[in-house]
Design a protein around this motif. Structure first.
Motif, PDB file in Angstrom:
ATOM      1  N   ASP A  25      -2.518  -2.964  -2.417  1.00 24.94           N
ATOM      2  CA  ASP A  25      -3.272  -2.275  -1.374  1.00 24.94           C
ATOM      3  C   ASP A  25      -2.693  -2.538   0.009  1.00 24.94           C
ATOM      4  O   ASP A  25      -3.238  -2.110   1.002  1.00 24.94           O
ATOM      5  CB  ASP A  25      -4.740  -2.730  -1.404  1.00 24.94           C
ATOM      6  CG  ASP A  25      -5.426  -2.294  -2.687  1.00 24.94           C
ATOM      7  OD1 ASP A  25      -5.105  -1.196  -3.159  1.00 24.94           O
ATOM      8  OD2 ASP A  25      -6.259  -3.052  -3.200  1.00 24.94           O
ATOM      9  N   ASP A  26      -1.584  -3.280   0.080  1.00 24.73           N
ATOM     10  CA  ASP A  26      -0.963  -3.616   1.342  1.00 24.73           C
ATOM     11  C   ASP A  26       0.099  -2.578   1.677  1.00 24.73           C
ATOM     12  O   ASP A  26       1.037  -2.389   0.912  1.00 24.73           O
ATOM     13  CB  ASP A  26      -0.309  -5.002   1.198  1.00 24.73           C
ATOM     14  CG  ASP A  26       0.283  -5.493   2.511  1.00 24.73           C
ATOM     15  OD1 ASP A  26       0.465  -4.663   3.425  1.00 24.73           O
ATOM     16  OD2 ASP A  26       0.573  -6.704   2.609  1.00 24.73           O
ATOM     17  N   PRO A  27      -0.028  -1.868   2.799  1.00 22.17           N
ATOM     18  CA  PRO A  27       0.957  -0.831   3.102  1.00 22.17           C
ATOM     19  C   PRO A  27       2.353  -1.372   3.319  1.00 22.17           C
ATOM     20  O   PRO A  27       3.292  -0.606   3.432  1.00 22.17           O
ATOM     21  CB  PRO A  27       0.402  -0.171   4.376  1.00 22.17           C
ATOM     22  CG  PRO A  27      -0.501  -1.182   4.979  1.00 22.17           C
ATOM     23  CD  PRO A  27      -1.081  -1.946   3.826  1.00 22.17           C
ATOM     24  N   ALA A  55       4.074   2.684   4.919  1.00 25.50           N
ATOM     25  CA  ALA A  55       2.847   3.053   4.210  1.00 25.50           C
ATOM     26  C   ALA A  55       3.185   3.357   2.765  1.00 25.50           C
ATOM     27  O   ALA A  55       4.214   3.957   2.474  1.00 25.50           O
ATOM     28  CB  ALA A  55       2.177   4.257   4.864  1.00 25.50           C
ATOM     29  N   ASP A  87      -8.396  10.536   2.995  1.00 20.07           N
ATOM     30  CA  ASP A  87      -9.052   9.321   3.451  1.00 20.07           C
ATOM     31  C   ASP A  87      -8.077   8.171   3.711  1.00 20.07           C
ATOM     32  O   ASP A  87      -8.496   7.070   4.052  1.00 20.07           O
ATOM     33  CB  ASP A  87     -10.154   8.884   2.483  1.00 20.07           C
ATOM     34  CG  ASP A  87      -9.674   8.785   1.051  1.00 20.07           C
ATOM     35  OD1 ASP A  87      -8.483   9.061   0.800  1.00 20.07           O
ATOM     36  OD2 ASP A  87     -10.484   8.431   0.171  1.00 20.07           O
ATOM     37  N   GLU A  88      -6.775   8.413   3.558  1.00 21.12           N
ATOM     38  CA  GLU A  88      -5.756   7.421   3.901  1.00 21.12           C
ATOM     39  C   GLU A  88      -5.106   7.711   5.246  1.00 21.12           C
ATOM     40  O   GLU A  88      -4.383   6.871   5.786  1.00 21.12           O
ATOM     41  CB  GLU A  88      -4.655   7.393   2.825  1.00 21.12           C
ATOM     42  CG  GLU A  88      -5.129   7.125   1.414  1.00 21.12           C
ATOM     43  CD  GLU A  88      -5.518   5.676   1.205  1.00 21.12           C
ATOM     44  OE1 GLU A  88      -5.111   4.831   2.021  1.00 21.12           O
ATOM     45  OE2 GLU A  88      -6.231   5.404   0.218  1.00 21.12           O
ATOM     46  N   ASP A  90      -5.922   8.172   8.518  1.00 18.81           N
ATOM     47  CA  ASP A  90      -6.134   7.413   9.755  1.00 18.81           C
ATOM     48  C   ASP A  90      -5.358   6.109   9.729  1.00 18.81           C
ATOM     49  O   ASP A  90      -4.703   5.740  10.720  1.00 18.81           O
ATOM     50  CB  ASP A  90      -7.626   7.136   9.961  1.00 18.81           C
ATOM     51  CG  ASP A  90      -8.399   8.384  10.355  1.00 18.81           C
ATOM     52  OD1 ASP A  90      -7.754   9.394  10.735  1.00 18.81           O
ATOM     53  OD2 ASP A  90      -9.646   8.354  10.270  1.00 18.81           O
ATOM     54  N   ASP A  91      -5.416   5.395   8.595  1.00 24.00           N
ATOM     55  CA  ASP A  91      -4.688   4.125   8.491  1.00 24.00           C
ATOM     56  C   ASP A  91      -3.184   4.345   8.560  1.00 24.00           C
ATOM     57  O   ASP A  91      -2.454   3.559   9.173  1.00 24.00           O
ATOM     58  CB  ASP A  91      -5.049   3.411   7.184  1.00 24.00           C
ATOM     59  CG  ASP A  91      -6.470   2.874   7.175  1.00 24.00           C
ATOM     60  OD1 ASP A  91      -7.049   2.739   8.271  1.00 24.00           O
ATOM     61  OD2 ASP A  91      -6.984   2.590   6.081  1.00 24.00           O
ATOM     62  N   VAL A  92      -2.713   5.416   7.928  1.00 24.53           N
ATOM     63  CA  VAL A  92      -1.280   5.697   7.944  1.00 24.53           C
ATOM     64  C   VAL A  92      -0.822   6.042   9.357  1.00 24.53           C
ATOM     65  O   VAL A  92       0.220   5.560   9.829  1.00 24.53           O
ATOM     66  CB  VAL A  92      -0.936   6.837   6.965  1.00 24.53           C
ATOM     67  CG1 VAL A  92       0.517   7.272   7.142  1.00 24.53           C
ATOM     68  CG2 VAL A  92      -1.181   6.397   5.528  1.00 24.53           C
ATOM     69  N   THR A  94      -2.090   5.098  12.138  1.00 27.06           N
ATOM     70  CA  THR A  94      -2.082   3.855  12.916  1.00 27.06           C
ATOM     71  C   THR A  94      -0.847   3.030  12.616  1.00 27.06           C
ATOM     72  O   THR A  94      -0.216   2.466  13.516  1.00 27.06           O
ATOM     73  CB  THR A  94      -3.352   3.040  12.610  1.00 27.06           C
ATOM     74  OG1 THR A  94      -4.505   3.816  12.972  1.00 27.06           O
ATOM     75  CG2 THR A  94      -3.360   1.737  13.389  1.00 27.06           C
ATOM     76  N   ALA A  95      -0.474   2.966  11.329  1.00 29.75           N
ATOM     77  CA  ALA A  95       0.721   2.207  10.944  1.00 29.75           C
ATOM     78  C   ALA A  95       1.977   2.810  11.549  1.00 29.75           C
ATOM     79  O   ALA A  95       2.873   2.097  12.004  1.00 29.75           O
ATOM     80  CB  ALA A  95       0.832   2.146   9.421  1.00 29.75           C
TER      81      ALA A  95
END
Length: 423
Positions: A25-27, A55, A87-88, A90-92, A94-95
């Motif tokens: 689960d760690d990008p 990611a 749903d992934e 926003d995190d991507v 940001t990365a």
């Protein structure tokens, strides 16, 4: 937003297994030596480039059913995030915004489509083309039938100087469209997901190809309609398993891409509901009839070479043997190997065969045919059997009498439970 899955329990278990490795689960999970690296290695015979994984997460299916690696603009995080499930994103994004890309290029694409989800990514270059590869997932996927595939996508940062020149500008690697090929949809049939190692059936040119297609997907009731489209030679069938949404496609269209053609799924009007998110893709076998002249000379059909097998595995050899040779259908390994089997066939020539790939099973048949040429493996899923049929190459010829031929073929690993029969 509602979440649902088309995958059966077996797929859910596989996804859990694929996700429970360290760092899954760690990008920053990566292949060789990166933070959160899993205990896996790159595909054999491929030396990976040094890469930082920005990611690695559930992906958005390619709208073209393609796997190209594309060069992305780090100044547009939202565009890079569009490669991933909703749903992934926003995190991507940001990365991407926080990534240090000094002297490096941001690449993105699909890493793996299959019953299991990838937890590592490797960047390899073959013939100046960049590919993203997952770890070996065969232990999770071999012999497993799932009704839909899961997609894993990745963003990686690679030293620009390590990349082929064509991969140094944003937008590169996306492929060129050459327009649509006119055609009629003649079949849409729900099917389970086939592993990436199993090529799409591609071009269906004659009655033998139709039998191979029908047997592979268990669509016997459609055989007469399919045969009628190829009997004159003026039309061929483009066939592929496609699906890019939570609901299966309702049709498809054939488009030109580079030197090949692809079958793009049609999900109807107004298309998939963007508010529906699922854990797996629903797919279907789609068959489109096109004019043979319109696809003459194409190199590939989706994931398959245009001259590749339609059925459940490639046929390597079709050679005439002595008249009177008895019909035969065996697994070569069970009989001491191909050479041992050939020694018992009157008039069988010595053969130079490629090695068996992966978990495929090599079969040897003696069957009647008109003349040496090529052939197809034809499955009967209901009976759990597979047979070989000799196939002519070029214009049909009149046969005064059928003669025995030896056929050597490899049954794809996903179908290894089928038993060879003579007819």
């Amino acid at each position: 937003m509602r979440r649902w899955t088309t995958a059966p329990l077996a797929v859910a278990l596989l996804l859990a297994l694929a996700a429970c490795g360290d760092g899954s689960d760690d990008p920053t999970t990566t292949g060789p030596g990166g933070p959160g690296a899993t205990d896996v290695g790159p595909p054999e015979a491929e030396e990976p480039l040094d890469a930082e994984v920005v990611a690695l997460a559930p992906g958005e299916p390619s709208t073209r059913n393609r796997r190209e690696v594309v060069v992305l603009d780090p100044g547009d995080p939202e565009a890079a995030a569009a490669l991933f499930a909703e749903d992934e994103r926003d995190d991507v994004a940001t990365a991407v915004a926080g990534a240090d890309l000094d002297g490096r290029t941001l690449l993105g694409g699909i890493v793996h489509v299959g019953c299991a989800r990838a937890s590592a990514v490797f960047v390899v270059v073959q013939d100046d083309v960049v590919h993203l590869r997952s770890e070996d997932l065969s232990d999770l996927e071999d012999g497993v039938q799932c009704v839909a595939a899961t997609v894993t996508s990745a963003l990686v940062a690679v030293a620009t100087d390590d990349l082929p020149p064509a991969y140094r500008d944003p937008g590169a690697g996306a492929g060129d469209d050459g327009g649509e090929v006119a055609g009629d949809v003649v079949l849409v049939a729900a099917t389970g997901y086939e592993a990436a190692a199993v090529a799409d059936p591609g071009l269906v040119r004659d009655a033998v190809d139709v039998d191979a297609l029908v047997g592979r997907y268990g669509v016997e009731e459609e055989a007469p309609a399919l045969r009628s489209r190829v009997e004159t030679g003026e039309e061929v069938l483009v066939a592929a398993v496609v699906g890019e949404a939570c609901e299966p496609p309702v049709g498809g269209r054939v488009v030109r891409v580079d030197d090949g053609i692809e079958l793009v799924p049609d999900h109807g009007d107004p298309g998939p509901d963007p508010e529906v998110v699922c854990d797996a893709l629903a797919q279907a076998l789609v068959v489109v009839a096109v004019a043979a002249a319109d696809v003459e000379g194409v190199g590939t059909v989706g994931s398959a070479p245009a001259d590749g097998p339609v059925g459940v595995g490639p046929v390597h050899v079709v050679e005439a043997v002595d008249v009177g040779a008895e019909p035969l259908a065996v697994v070569a390994e069970d009989e001491g190997g191909v050479d041992a089997v050939l020694a018992g066939i009157a008039g069988a020539p010595p053969l130079d065969l490629p090695p068996v790939e992966g978990d495929a099973v090599r079969l040897v048949f003696v069957v009647d045919g008109c003349q040496p040429g090529t052939g197809e493996l034809i499955a009967d899923l209901g009976a759990g059997t597979v047979r070989a049929e000799v196939q002519q190459v070029g214009p049909p010829v009149e046969c005064e009498a059928l003669a025995p031929h030896v056929v050597v073929a490899d049954l794809a690993g996903g179908h290894a439970g089928l038993q060879p029969v003579t007819g």
